[in-house]
Design an enzyme around this catalytic site. Sequence first.
Site, short mmCIF file in Angstrom:
data_model
loop_
_atom_site.label_atom_id
_atom_site.label_comp_id
_atom_site.label_asym_id
_atom_site.label_seq_id
_atom_site.Cartn_x
_atom_site.Cartn_y
_atom_site.Cartn_z
N SER A 156 3.86 4.41 7.63
CA SER A 156 3.31 4.64 8.97
C SER A 156 4.03 5.83 9.57
CB SER A 156 3.58 3.40 9.83
OG SER A 156 3.27 3.64 11.20
N TYR A 184 8.56 -4.00 12.91
CA TYR A 184 7.59 -3.13 12.21
C TYR A 184 8.25 -1.80 11.85
CZ TYR A 184 3.09 -0.75 11.41
OH TYR A 184 2.03 -0.05 10.87
P1 NAD Z 1 -5.64 -4.90 8.81
O1 NAD Z 1 -5.18 -6.04 9.63
O2 NAD Z 1 -7.06 -4.50 8.81
O3 NAD Z 1 -5.22 -5.12 7.31
C1 NAD Z 1 -4.06 -5.78 6.94
C2 NAD Z 1 -4.32 -6.40 5.60
O4 NAD Z 1 -3.17 -7.12 5.20
C3 NAD Z 1 -5.49 -7.40 5.65
O5 NAD Z 1 -6.24 -7.28 4.48
C4 NAD Z 1 -4.76 -8.73 5.70
O6 NAD Z 1 -5.55 -9.78 5.17
C5 NAD Z 1 -3.58 -8.42 4.83
N1 NAD Z 1 -2.48 -9.36 5.01
C6 NAD Z 1 -1.87 -9.75 6.14
N2 NAD Z 1 -0.94 -10.68 5.87
C7 NAD Z 1 -0.96 -10.87 4.54
C8 NAD Z 1 -0.25 -11.70 3.65
N3 NAD Z 1 0.69 -12.56 4.08
N4 NAD Z 1 -0.55 -11.65 2.33
C9 NAD Z 1 -1.50 -10.82 1.86
N5 NAD Z 1 -2.22 -10.00 2.65
C10 NAD Z 1 -1.93 -10.03 3.98
O7 NAD Z 1 -4.69 -3.66 9.22
P2 NAD Z 1 -4.64 -2.15 8.75
O8 NAD Z 1 -4.56 -1.34 9.99
O9 NAD Z 1 -5.67 -1.86 7.75
O10 NAD Z 1 -3.19 -2.08 8.10
C11 NAD Z 1 -2.98 -1.86 6.73
C12 NAD Z 1 -1.60 -1.22 6.55
O11 NAD Z 1 -1.61 0.07 7.17
C13 NAD Z 1 -0.46 -2.00 7.16
O12 NAD Z 1 0.66 -1.95 6.33
C14 NAD Z 1 -0.20 -1.23 8.45
O13 NAD Z 1 1.11 -1.38 8.90
C15 NAD Z 1 -0.49 0.18 8.00
N6 NAD Z 1 -0.78 1.11 9.10
C16 NAD Z 1 -1.86 0.95 9.87
C17 NAD Z 1 -2.11 1.86 10.89
C18 NAD Z 1 -3.29 1.75 11.77
O14 NAD Z 1 -3.38 2.51 12.73
N7 NAD Z 1 -4.24 0.88 11.49
C19 NAD Z 1 -1.21 2.91 11.11
C20 NAD Z 1 -0.12 3.06 10.29
C21 NAD Z 1 0.09 2.15 9.28
#
Ligand code: NAD
Length: 261
Positions: free
Chosen positions: A143, A156
Amino acid sequence: MAITMSLEGKTAVITGSNSGIGLGVAKELARAGADVVLNSFTDSPEDHAIAAEIAQEFGVTARYIQADMSDAEACRALIDKAGRCDILVNNAGIQHVAPVEDFSIDKWNAIIAINLSSAFHTTAAAVPMMRANGWGRVINIASAHGLTASPYKSAYIAAKHGVVGLTKTVALETAEDPITANAICPGYVLTPLVESQIPDQMKTHGMDRDQVVREVMLARQPSKDFATVEQMGGTATFLCSDAAAQITGTTISVDGGWTAL
Ligand code: NAD
Protein backbone atom coordinates in the site's frame (compact mmCIF):
# COMPACT_ATOMS: atom_id res chain seq x y z
CA MET A 1 15.56 -12.38 -26.29
CA ALA A 2 12.07 -11.20 -27.21
CA ILE A 3 10.02 -9.96 -24.28
CA THR A 4 6.89 -12.03 -23.64
CA MET A 5 3.87 -11.10 -21.56
CA SER A 6 2.24 -14.53 -21.98
CA LEU A 7 1.70 -16.46 -18.76
CA GLU A 8 0.52 -19.68 -20.41
CA GLY A 9 1.63 -22.72 -18.43
CA LYS A 10 1.99 -20.74 -15.20
CA THR A 11 -0.21 -21.17 -12.13
CA ALA A 12 -1.01 -18.13 -10.01
CA VAL A 13 -2.30 -18.27 -6.44
CA ILE A 14 -3.96 -15.05 -5.35
CA THR A 15 -4.97 -14.74 -1.69
CA GLY A 16 -8.16 -12.84 -0.85
CA SER A 17 -9.38 -12.90 -4.42
CA ASN A 18 -13.16 -13.25 -4.32
CA SER A 19 -13.51 -9.44 -4.54
CA GLY A 20 -11.68 -6.16 -5.06
CA ILE A 21 -8.03 -5.97 -6.06
CA GLY A 22 -7.41 -9.72 -5.69
CA LEU A 23 -10.17 -10.54 -8.14
CA GLY A 24 -8.95 -7.82 -10.52
CA VAL A 25 -5.42 -9.24 -10.40
CA ALA A 26 -6.71 -12.80 -10.92
CA LYS A 27 -8.63 -11.72 -14.02
CA GLU A 28 -5.68 -9.90 -15.59
CA LEU A 29 -3.31 -12.83 -14.92
CA ALA A 30 -5.91 -15.17 -16.46
CA ARG A 31 -6.23 -12.79 -19.43
CA ALA A 32 -2.45 -13.22 -19.91
CA GLY A 33 -2.96 -17.00 -19.93
CA ALA A 34 -2.20 -18.07 -16.35
CA ASP A 35 -4.22 -20.74 -14.57
CA VAL A 36 -5.49 -19.18 -11.36
CA VAL A 37 -6.30 -20.28 -7.84
CA LEU A 38 -8.72 -17.96 -6.09
CA ASN A 39 -9.05 -17.81 -2.30
CA SER A 40 -10.89 -16.36 0.63
CA PHE A 41 -12.01 -17.54 4.06
CA THR A 42 -15.58 -18.27 2.88
CA ASP A 43 -16.70 -21.33 0.91
CA SER A 44 -19.93 -20.33 -0.83
CA PRO A 45 -21.36 -21.32 -4.21
CA GLU A 46 -20.68 -17.71 -5.32
CA ASP A 47 -16.96 -18.16 -4.59
CA HIS A 48 -16.79 -21.21 -6.86
CA ALA A 49 -18.97 -19.46 -9.46
CA ILE A 50 -16.43 -16.62 -9.71
CA ALA A 51 -13.73 -19.17 -10.56
CA ALA A 52 -15.99 -20.85 -13.13
CA GLU A 53 -16.67 -17.47 -14.79
CA ILE A 54 -12.94 -16.72 -15.06
CA ALA A 55 -12.28 -20.18 -16.54
CA GLN A 56 -14.98 -19.61 -19.14
CA GLU A 57 -14.06 -16.02 -19.99
CA PHE A 58 -10.31 -16.57 -20.37
CA GLY A 59 -10.06 -20.27 -21.31
CA VAL A 60 -7.80 -21.13 -18.38
CA THR A 61 -8.12 -23.45 -15.39
CA ALA A 62 -9.53 -21.52 -12.44
CA ARG A 63 -10.13 -23.04 -9.01
CA TYR A 64 -11.37 -21.63 -5.73
CA ILE A 65 -9.70 -22.93 -2.55
CA GLN A 66 -11.04 -21.86 0.84
CA ALA A 67 -8.36 -20.96 3.39
CA ASP A 68 -8.40 -18.50 6.29
CA MET A 69 -5.33 -16.29 5.95
CA SER A 70 -5.39 -15.55 9.70
CA ASP A 71 -4.38 -19.20 10.28
CA ALA A 72 -0.70 -20.07 9.68
CA GLU A 73 -1.34 -23.73 8.83
CA ALA A 74 -4.19 -22.82 6.46
CA CYS A 75 -1.89 -20.39 4.60
CA ARG A 76 0.68 -23.12 4.02
CA ALA A 77 -2.03 -25.68 3.18
CA LEU A 78 -3.42 -23.33 0.50
CA ILE A 79 -0.14 -23.56 -1.43
CA ASP A 80 0.04 -27.34 -0.93
CA LYS A 81 -3.55 -27.77 -2.16
CA ALA A 82 -2.84 -25.57 -5.20
CA GLY A 83 -0.21 -28.19 -6.09
CA ARG A 84 1.79 -25.69 -8.10
CA CYS A 85 2.55 -22.01 -7.52
CA ASP A 86 4.59 -20.10 -10.08
CA ILE A 87 3.06 -16.73 -9.21
CA LEU A 88 2.10 -15.91 -5.64
CA VAL A 89 0.06 -12.78 -5.06
CA ASN A 90 -0.32 -11.97 -1.38
CA ASN A 91 -3.35 -9.73 -1.41
CA ALA A 92 -5.69 -10.69 1.47
CA GLY A 93 -6.15 -7.76 3.78
CA ILE A 94 -8.45 -6.10 6.28
CA GLN A 95 -8.57 -2.65 7.83
CA HIS A 96 -9.56 -1.15 11.18
CA VAL A 97 -9.39 2.52 12.10
CA ALA A 98 -8.95 3.74 15.72
CA PRO A 99 -6.52 5.88 17.73
CA VAL A 100 -3.59 3.77 18.98
CA GLU A 101 -4.71 3.98 22.62
CA ASP A 102 -8.17 2.61 21.73
CA PHE A 103 -7.03 0.07 19.14
CA SER A 104 -8.44 -3.33 20.11
CA ILE A 105 -5.86 -6.07 20.70
CA ASP A 106 -7.98 -8.53 18.70
CA LYS A 107 -8.06 -6.17 15.69
CA TRP A 108 -4.32 -5.59 15.94
CA ASN A 109 -3.64 -9.36 16.00
CA ALA A 110 -6.06 -10.03 13.11
CA ILE A 111 -4.54 -7.32 10.90
CA ILE A 112 -0.97 -8.45 11.56
CA ALA A 113 -1.97 -12.08 10.89
CA ILE A 114 -3.96 -11.49 7.67
CA ASN A 115 -2.06 -8.52 6.19
CA LEU A 116 1.49 -9.55 7.13
CA SER A 117 2.02 -13.03 8.58
CA SER A 118 -0.02 -14.75 5.86
CA ALA A 119 2.47 -13.47 3.26
CA PHE A 120 5.31 -15.00 5.26
CA HIS A 121 3.57 -18.39 5.47
CA THR A 122 2.50 -18.60 1.80
CA THR A 123 5.93 -17.42 0.63
CA ALA A 124 7.68 -20.00 2.79
CA ALA A 125 5.52 -22.72 1.21
CA ALA A 126 5.75 -21.38 -2.38
CA VAL A 127 9.45 -20.54 -2.78
CA PRO A 128 10.60 -24.22 -2.74
CA MET A 129 8.03 -24.96 -5.50
CA MET A 130 9.29 -21.99 -7.53
CA ARG A 131 12.89 -23.16 -7.12
CA ALA A 132 11.91 -26.70 -8.16
CA ASN A 133 10.10 -25.36 -11.27
CA GLY A 134 12.91 -22.92 -12.13
CA TRP A 135 10.77 -19.76 -12.22
CA GLY A 136 8.75 -17.71 -9.79
CA ARG A 137 7.15 -14.39 -8.98
CA VAL A 138 6.15 -13.20 -5.51
CA ILE A 139 3.95 -10.13 -5.68
CA ASN A 140 2.83 -8.58 -2.42
CA ILE A 141 -0.02 -6.10 -2.47
CA ALA A 142 1.28 -3.59 0.07
CA SER A 143 0.00 0.00 0.00
CA ALA A 144 1.03 3.64 -0.12
CA HIS A 145 0.69 2.96 3.62
CA GLY A 146 3.64 0.59 3.30
CA LEU A 147 5.76 3.68 2.55
CA THR A 148 4.03 6.49 4.45
CA ALA A 149 1.71 6.76 7.45
CA SER A 150 -1.66 8.25 8.37
CA PRO A 151 -3.20 8.55 11.82
CA TYR A 152 -5.54 5.89 13.28
CA LYS A 153 -4.28 2.99 11.14
CA SER A 154 -1.45 1.73 13.37
CA ALA A 155 -1.89 -2.00 12.72
CA TYR A 156 -2.49 -1.63 8.97
CA ILE A 157 0.51 0.65 8.48
CA ALA A 158 2.76 -1.51 10.65
CA ALA A 159 1.67 -4.58 8.66
CA LYS A 160 2.16 -2.91 5.27
CA HIS A 161 5.61 -1.57 6.19
CA GLY A 162 6.34 -5.13 7.33
CA VAL A 163 5.21 -6.50 3.97
CA VAL A 164 7.67 -4.17 2.21
CA GLY A 165 10.47 -5.42 4.47
CA LEU A 166 9.48 -9.05 3.89
CA THR A 167 9.47 -8.41 0.13
CA LYS A 168 13.05 -7.07 0.18
CA THR A 169 14.27 -9.98 2.29
CA VAL A 170 12.66 -12.63 0.07
CA ALA A 171 14.12 -10.85 -2.98
CA LEU A 172 17.64 -11.10 -1.52
CA GLU A 173 17.18 -14.75 -0.57
CA THR A 174 16.00 -15.63 -4.10
CA ALA A 175 18.24 -13.16 -5.99
CA GLU A 176 20.32 -15.88 -7.67
CA ASP A 177 17.24 -17.93 -8.58
CA PRO A 178 14.98 -17.01 -11.51
CA ILE A 179 12.53 -15.68 -8.93
CA THR A 180 11.59 -12.09 -8.15
CA ALA A 181 9.76 -10.59 -5.19
CA ASN A 182 8.19 -7.14 -5.36
CA ALA A 183 5.46 -5.13 -3.70
CA ILE A 184 2.77 -3.13 -5.45
CA CYS A 185 1.84 -0.08 -3.40
CA PRO A 186 -1.62 1.14 -4.42
CA GLY A 187 -3.04 4.48 -3.40
CA TYR A 188 -6.81 4.51 -3.06
CA VAL A 189 -8.57 1.95 -5.22
CA LEU A 190 -12.36 1.89 -5.09
CA THR A 191 -13.16 -1.57 -3.71
CA PRO A 192 -15.35 -2.98 -0.89
CA LEU A 193 -12.51 -2.34 1.61
CA VAL A 194 -12.49 1.36 0.72
CA GLU A 195 -16.30 1.55 0.53
CA SER A 196 -16.51 0.14 4.05
CA GLN A 197 -14.32 2.96 5.40
CA ILE A 198 -16.55 5.73 4.04
CA PRO A 199 -19.32 5.64 6.71
CA ASP A 200 -16.72 5.75 9.54
CA GLN A 201 -14.92 8.64 7.86
CA MET A 202 -18.22 10.49 7.35
CA LYS A 203 -18.89 10.16 11.10
CA THR A 204 -15.35 11.14 12.13
CA HIS A 205 -15.25 14.21 9.87
CA GLY A 206 -18.94 15.19 9.89
CA MET A 207 -18.95 15.24 6.07
CA ASP A 208 -21.15 13.81 3.32
CA ARG A 209 -19.92 11.00 1.06
CA ASP A 210 -18.72 13.28 -1.73
CA GLN A 211 -16.70 15.50 0.62
CA VAL A 212 -15.11 12.47 2.29
CA VAL A 213 -14.06 11.06 -1.09
CA ARG A 214 -12.58 14.32 -2.44
CA GLU A 215 -11.31 16.03 0.72
CA VAL A 216 -10.31 13.09 2.96
CA MET A 217 -9.69 9.93 0.95
CA LEU A 218 -8.21 11.52 -2.15
CA ALA A 219 -6.69 14.44 -0.24
CA ARG A 220 -3.27 12.80 -0.57
CA GLN A 221 -3.82 11.39 -4.06
CA PRO A 222 -2.77 14.26 -6.36
CA SER A 223 -4.52 12.73 -9.38
CA LYS A 224 -7.85 13.13 -7.47
CA ASP A 225 -8.88 9.86 -9.08
CA PHE A 226 -9.17 6.37 -7.61
CA ALA A 227 -6.85 3.74 -9.11
CA THR A 228 -8.63 0.69 -10.59
CA VAL A 229 -8.39 -3.02 -9.89
CA GLU A 230 -7.53 -3.55 -13.58
CA GLN A 231 -4.50 -1.28 -13.18
CA MET A 232 -3.34 -3.41 -10.23
CA GLY A 233 -3.80 -6.51 -12.38
CA GLY A 234 -1.89 -4.94 -15.26
CA THR A 235 0.98 -4.02 -12.95
CA ALA A 236 1.08 -7.58 -11.58
CA THR A 237 1.10 -8.96 -15.14
CA PHE A 238 4.02 -6.67 -16.00
CA LEU A 239 5.93 -7.92 -12.93
CA CYS A 240 5.40 -11.48 -14.23
CA SER A 241 6.72 -10.63 -17.70
CA ASP A 242 10.30 -11.10 -18.95
CA ALA A 243 10.61 -7.29 -18.97
CA ALA A 244 10.54 -7.39 -15.17
CA ALA A 245 12.95 -10.31 -14.68
CA GLN A 246 15.59 -7.99 -13.17
CA ILE A 247 13.10 -6.02 -11.07
CA THR A 248 13.28 -7.49 -7.59
CA GLY A 249 13.18 -6.31 -4.00
CA THR A 250 11.42 -3.09 -4.79
CA THR A 251 8.07 -1.34 -4.61
CA ILE A 252 5.95 -0.07 -7.49
CA SER A 253 3.61 2.73 -6.49
CA VAL A 254 0.29 2.94 -8.33
CA ASP A 255 -1.00 5.83 -6.30
CA GLY A 256 -1.75 8.85 -8.51
CA GLY A 257 1.33 10.63 -7.14
CA TRP A 258 0.60 10.13 -3.41
CA THR A 259 4.16 9.22 -2.45
CA ALA A 260 5.64 12.00 -4.59
CA LEU A 261 4.20 14.60 -2.22
P1 NAD B 1 -11.50 -6.23 -0.38
O1 NAD B 1 -12.14 -6.19 0.96
O2 NAD B 1 -12.32 -6.07 -1.60
O3 NAD B 1 -10.66 -7.54 -0.54
C1 NAD B 1 -10.01 -8.15 0.53
C2 NAD B 1 -9.94 -9.61 0.20
O4 NAD B 1 -9.32 -10.29 1.28
C3 NAD B 1 -11.35 -10.22 0.03
O5 NAD B 1 -11.31 -11.15 -1.01
C4 NAD B 1 -11.56 -10.92 1.37
O6 NAD B 1 -12.45 -12.01 1.26
C5 NAD B 1 -10.15 -11.37 1.65
N1 NAD B 1 -9.94 -11.70 3.06
C6 NAD B 1 -10.20 -10.97 4.15
N2 NAD B 1 -9.91 -11.68 5.26
C7 NAD B 1 -9.44 -12.87 4.84
C8 NAD B 1 -8.99 -14.04 5.50
N3 NAD B 1 -8.96 -14.13 6.84
N4 NAD B 1 -8.59 -15.09 4.75
C9 NAD B 1 -8.63 -15.05 3.40
N5 NAD B 1 -9.06 -13.97 2.72
C10 NAD B 1 -9.45 -12.89 3.44
O7 NAD B 1 -10.33 -5.11 -0.32
P2 NAD B 1 -9.28 -4.61 -1.40
O8 NAD B 1 -9.33 -3.13 -1.36
O9 NAD B 1 -9.43 -5.32 -2.68
O10 NAD B 1 -7.91 -5.01 -0.70
C11 NAD B 1 -7.04 -5.98 -1.22
C12 NAD B 1 -5.62 -5.66 -0.73
O11 NAD B 1 -5.21 -4.42 -1.29
C13 NAD B 1 -5.49 -5.55 0.77
O12 NAD B 1 -4.28 -6.14 1.19
C14 NAD B 1 -5.45 -4.05 0.98
O13 NAD B 1 -4.78 -3.69 2.15
C15 NAD B 1 -4.70 -3.60 -0.26
N6 NAD B 1 -4.90 -2.19 -0.60
C16 NAD B 1 -6.11 -1.73 -0.95
C17 NAD B 1 -6.24 -0.38 -1.28
C18 NAD B 1 -7.54 0.19 -1.69
O14 NAD B 1 -7.62 1.41 -1.85
N7 NAD B 1 -8.57 -0.60 -1.92
C19 NAD B 1 -5.13 0.46 -1.22
C20 NAD B 1 -3.91 -0.05 -0.88
C21 NAD B 1 -3.79 -1.39 -0.57
